[in-house]
Motif scaffolding. Structure first.
Motif, PDB file in Angstrom:
ATOM      1  N   LEU A  38     -34.278 -48.569 -16.910  1.00  6.87           N
ATOM      2  CA  LEU A  38     -34.631 -47.554 -17.906  1.00  6.87           C
ATOM      3  C   LEU A  38     -35.615 -46.547 -17.330  1.00  6.87           C
ATOM      4  O   LEU A  38     -35.415 -45.333 -17.447  1.00  6.87           O
ATOM      5  N   PHE A  39     -36.671 -47.043 -16.687  1.00  6.90           N
ATOM      6  CA  PHE A  39     -37.678 -46.143 -16.130  1.00  6.90           C
ATOM      7  C   PHE A  39     -37.095 -45.238 -15.046  1.00  6.90           C
ATOM      8  O   PHE A  39     -37.245 -44.016 -15.093  1.00  6.90           O
ATOM      9  N   SER A  40     -36.420 -45.851 -14.059  1.00  6.18           N
ATOM     10  CA  SER A  40     -35.944 -45.072 -12.910  1.00  6.18           C
ATOM     11  C   SER A  40     -34.867 -44.069 -13.289  1.00  6.18           C
ATOM     12  O   SER A  40     -34.886 -42.916 -12.834  1.00  6.18           O
ATOM     13  N   ILE A  41     -33.928 -44.461 -14.134  1.00  9.53           N
ATOM     14  CA  ILE A  41     -32.839 -43.563 -14.514  1.00  9.53           C
ATOM     15  C   ILE A  41     -33.361 -42.401 -15.364  1.00  9.53           C
ATOM     16  O   ILE A  41     -33.003 -41.238 -15.129  1.00  9.53           O
ATOM     17  N   LEU A  42     -34.230 -42.703 -16.336  1.00 10.65           N
ATOM     18  CA  LEU A  42     -34.795 -41.641 -17.165  1.00 10.65           C
ATOM     19  C   LEU A  42     -35.637 -40.685 -16.327  1.00 10.65           C
ATOM     20  O   LEU A  42     -35.526 -39.460 -16.463  1.00 10.65           O
ATOM     21  N   TYR A  43     -36.451 -41.230 -15.439  1.00 15.19           N
ATOM     22  CA  TYR A  43     -37.305 -40.386 -14.596  1.00 15.19           C
ATOM     23  C   TYR A  43     -36.461 -39.491 -13.702  1.00 15.19           C
ATOM     24  O   TYR A  43     -36.742 -38.295 -13.545  1.00 15.19           O
ATOM     25  N   LEU A  44     -35.411 -40.078 -13.130  1.00 14.54           N
ATOM     26  CA  LEU A  44     -34.551 -39.332 -12.215  1.00 14.54           C
ATOM     27  C   LEU A  44     -33.910 -38.138 -12.913  1.00 14.54           C
ATOM     28  O   LEU A  44     -33.918 -37.016 -12.401  1.00 14.54           O
ATOM     29  N   PHE A  45     -33.367 -38.363 -14.098  1.00 16.41           N
ATOM     30  CA  PHE A  45     -32.688 -37.285 -14.811  1.00 16.41           C
ATOM     31  C   PHE A  45     -33.663 -36.255 -15.368  1.00 16.41           C
ATOM     32  O   PHE A  45     -33.367 -35.057 -15.354  1.00 16.41           O
ATOM     33  N   ILE A  46     -34.812 -36.713 -15.859  1.00 18.11           N
ATOM     34  CA  ILE A  46     -35.806 -35.779 -16.385  1.00 18.11           C
ATOM     35  C   ILE A  46     -36.352 -34.893 -15.271  1.00 18.11           C
ATOM     36  O   ILE A  46     -36.500 -33.674 -15.429  1.00 18.11           O
ATOM     37  N   GLU A  47     -36.649 -35.511 -14.118  1.00 15.25           N
ATOM     38  CA  GLU A  47     -37.159 -34.752 -12.972  1.00 15.25           C
ATOM     39  C   GLU A  47     -36.130 -33.735 -12.491  1.00 15.25           C
ATOM     40  O   GLU A  47     -36.466 -32.588 -12.185  1.00 15.25           O
ATOM     41  N   ASN A  48     -34.879 -34.151 -12.439  1.00 13.99           N
ATOM     42  CA  ASN A  48     -33.824 -33.249 -11.984  1.00 13.99           C
ATOM     43  C   ASN A  48     -33.643 -32.069 -12.942  1.00 13.99           C
ATOM     44  O   ASN A  48     -33.482 -30.921 -12.522  1.00 13.99           O
ATOM     45  N   LYS A  49     -33.705 -32.352 -14.229  1.00 13.26           N
ATOM     46  CA  LYS A  49     -33.564 -31.295 -15.235  1.00 13.26           C
ATOM     47  C   LYS A  49     -34.744 -30.338 -15.167  1.00 13.26           C
ATOM     48  O   LYS A  49     -34.580 -29.114 -15.279  1.00 13.26           O
ATOM     49  N   ARG A  50     -35.946 -30.882 -14.970  1.00 14.18           N
ATOM     50  CA  ARG A  50     -37.138 -30.051 -14.895  1.00 14.18           C
ATOM     51  C   ARG A  50     -37.098 -29.109 -13.694  1.00 14.18           C
ATOM     52  O   ARG A  50     -37.542 -27.967 -13.755  1.00 14.18           O
ATOM     53  N   ASN A  51     -36.539 -29.622 -12.607  1.00 12.27           N
ATOM     54  CA  ASN A  51     -36.426 -28.810 -11.390  1.00 12.27           C
ATOM     55  C   ASN A  51     -35.167 -27.953 -11.370  1.00 12.27           C
ATOM     56  O   ASN A  51     -34.864 -27.310 -10.363  1.00 12.27           O
ATOM     57  N   LYS A  52     -34.413 -27.999 -12.484  1.00 12.35           N
ATOM     58  CA  LYS A  52     -33.177 -27.223 -12.646  1.00 12.35           C
ATOM     59  C   LYS A  52     -32.175 -27.535 -11.521  1.00 12.35           C
ATOM     60  O   LYS A  52     -31.496 -26.652 -10.986  1.00 12.35           O
ATOM     61  N   GLY A  53     -32.098 -28.836 -11.194  1.00 11.18           N
ATOM     62  CA  GLY A  53     -31.187 -29.263 -10.147  1.00 11.18           C
ATOM     63  C   GLY A  53     -29.797 -29.555 -10.678  1.00 11.18           C
ATOM     64  O   GLY A  53     -29.565 -29.572 -11.897  1.00 11.18           O
ATOM     65  N   GLN A  54     -28.874 -29.768  -9.781  1.00  8.75           N
ATOM     66  CA  GLN A  54     -27.506 -30.133 -10.131  1.00  8.75           C
ATOM     67  C   GLN A  54     -27.352 -31.650 -10.010  1.00  8.75           C
ATOM     68  O   GLN A  54     -28.145 -32.319  -9.347  1.00  8.75           O
ATOM     69  N   MET A  55     -26.305 -32.194 -10.632  1.00  9.78           N
ATOM     70  CA  MET A  55     -26.056 -33.628 -10.557  1.00  9.78           C
ATOM     71  C   MET A  55     -25.864 -34.077  -9.105  1.00  9.78           C
ATOM     72  O   MET A  55     -26.203 -35.200  -8.743  1.00  9.78           O
ATOM     73  N   GLU A  56     -25.313 -33.198  -8.296  1.00 10.57           N
ATOM     74  CA  GLU A  56     -25.095 -33.534  -6.892  1.00 10.57           C
ATOM     75  C   GLU A  56     -26.417 -33.741  -6.158  1.00 10.57           C
ATOM     76  O   GLU A  56     -26.471 -34.470  -5.161  1.00 10.57           O
ATOM     77  N   ASP A  57     -27.482 -33.121  -6.661  1.00 12.73           N
ATOM     78  CA  ASP A  57     -28.787 -33.237  -6.024  1.00 12.73           C
ATOM     79  C   ASP A  57     -29.348 -34.655  -6.126  1.00 12.73           C
ATOM     80  O   ASP A  57     -30.222 -35.035  -5.338  1.00 12.73           O
ATOM     81  N   ILE A  58     -28.886 -35.418  -7.108  1.00 12.35           N
ATOM     82  CA  ILE A  58     -29.380 -36.783  -7.266  1.00 12.35           C
ATOM     83  C   ILE A  58     -28.288 -37.819  -6.969  1.00 12.35           C
ATOM     84  O   ILE A  58     -28.342 -38.954  -7.447  1.00 12.35           O
ATOM     85  N   GLY A  59     -27.292 -37.406  -6.182  1.00 12.04           N
ATOM     86  CA  GLY A  59     -26.324 -38.365  -5.660  1.00 12.04           C
ATOM     87  C   GLY A  59     -25.021 -38.512  -6.401  1.00 12.04           C
ATOM     88  O   GLY A  59     -24.208 -39.365  -6.038  1.00 12.04           O
ATOM     89  N   PHE A  60     -24.783 -37.706  -7.423  1.00 14.56           N
ATOM     90  CA  PHE A  60     -23.533 -37.802  -8.173  1.00 14.56           C
ATOM     91  C   PHE A  60     -22.536 -36.799  -7.598  1.00 14.56           C
ATOM     92  O   PHE A  60     -22.440 -35.660  -8.052  1.00 14.56           O
ATOM     93  N   ILE A  61     -21.774 -37.274  -6.601  1.00 13.01           N
ATOM     94  CA  ILE A  61     -20.845 -36.392  -5.889  1.00 13.01           C
ATOM     95  C   ILE A  61     -19.449 -37.031  -5.888  1.00 13.01           C
ATOM     96  O   ILE A  61     -18.982 -37.557  -4.867  1.00 13.01           O
ATOM     97  N   PRO A  62     -18.760 -37.016  -7.025  1.00 11.70           N
ATOM     98  CA  PRO A  62     -17.445 -37.664  -7.111  1.00 11.70           C
ATOM     99  C   PRO A  62     -16.414 -37.087  -6.158  1.00 11.70           C
ATOM    100  O   PRO A  62     -15.520 -37.798  -5.696  1.00 11.70           O
ATOM    101  N   LYS A  63     -16.512 -35.795  -5.834  1.00 13.82           N
ATOM    102  CA  LYS A  63     -15.522 -35.169  -4.956  1.00 13.82           C
ATOM    103  C   LYS A  63     -15.558 -35.730  -3.542  1.00 13.82           C
ATOM    104  O   LYS A  63     -14.598 -35.561  -2.780  1.00 13.82           O
TER     105      LYS A  63
END
Length: 217
Positions: A38-63
């Motif tokens: 819960l802590f790590s996943i929430l922190y990861l997504f909140i931090e990424n959103k705050r930095n206006k990053g893309q999902m690929e920036d945190i390792g979600f690269i299905p392609k």
């Protein structure tokens, strides 16, 4: 200001994650792992959103899943081989734990095993987000990748603590540690959560089916 931001964005999250991981030894599997996830996943997504990053920036690269499998298929399969070896030796190295596990066979069925497959996939995915996408990535900001992988693998082994004999803890933790070194290497090379999740999931599925069909005959 830079040191303060570094403290807030790197060291404190690492410390909290490590503490929550250690609570796994005290609390139950569900409580300890759930807090960590819960802590790590929430922190990861909140931090990424705050930095206006893309999902690929945190390792979600299905392609990149298929290219990664083609390039690193041998790495992805190492934990599967490790699982076959560890489970095959389980009966002989830890006979007392094996006998205890054998007593649970009447409570298991092939249908229940099939129902566990989606659960294993979700669990592997959550663990890779937490330990690779969050923890290993954070550690790489303050140390060399090799040390980040080793430390992450140690904490994963601790986080999967089992209430068995000392010899059982050493045996199980050793193989968990080795497998997680491989997951860490896969993530470091691909930066893709899905690639290490596939390896993790396959290893778990193979292990559970070997236990059911081979060791418990």
């Amino acid at each position: 200001m830079k040191n303060r931001n570094e403290l807030l964005e790197t060291y404190i999250p690492i410390a909290i994650f490590g503490f929550l991981c250690l609570t796994r030894v005290v609390f139950t599997n569900v409580v300890g792992l759930s807090l960590t996830f819960l802590f790590s996943i929430l922190y990861l997504f909140i931090e990424n959103k705050r930095n206006k990053g893309q999902m690929e920036d945190i390792g979600f690269i299905p392609k990149n899943i298929l290219p990664d499998i083609k390039k690193y298929w041998w790495l992805i399969l190492i934990p599967v081989v490790s699982g076959i070896v560890s489970i095959s030796l389980f009966k002989f190295v830890l006979p007392e734990v094996y006998l205890y596990a054998s007593d649970t066979k009447p409570m298991l069925s092939f249908g229940k095993l099939l129902l566990q497959i989606p659960q294993l996939l979700i669990l592997a995915f959550a663990e890779e987000i937490a330990f690779r996408g969050f923890f290993q990535t954070k550690l790489c900001n303050i140390t060399k990748p090799i040390w980040a992988i080793i430390i992450t693998s140690l904490f994963f082994a601790i986080g999967n603590f089992s209430a068995v004999s000392i010899s059982g803890i050493i045996y199980i933790s050793f193989f968990i540690f080795i497998d997680n070194i491989i997951y860490g290497v896969i993530y470091q090379k691909t930066k893709n959560i899905y690639s290490c999740t596939i390896s993790h999931f396959l290893a778990n599925v193979i292990e559970i089916f070997i236990l059911f069909f081979y060791l418990f005959d």
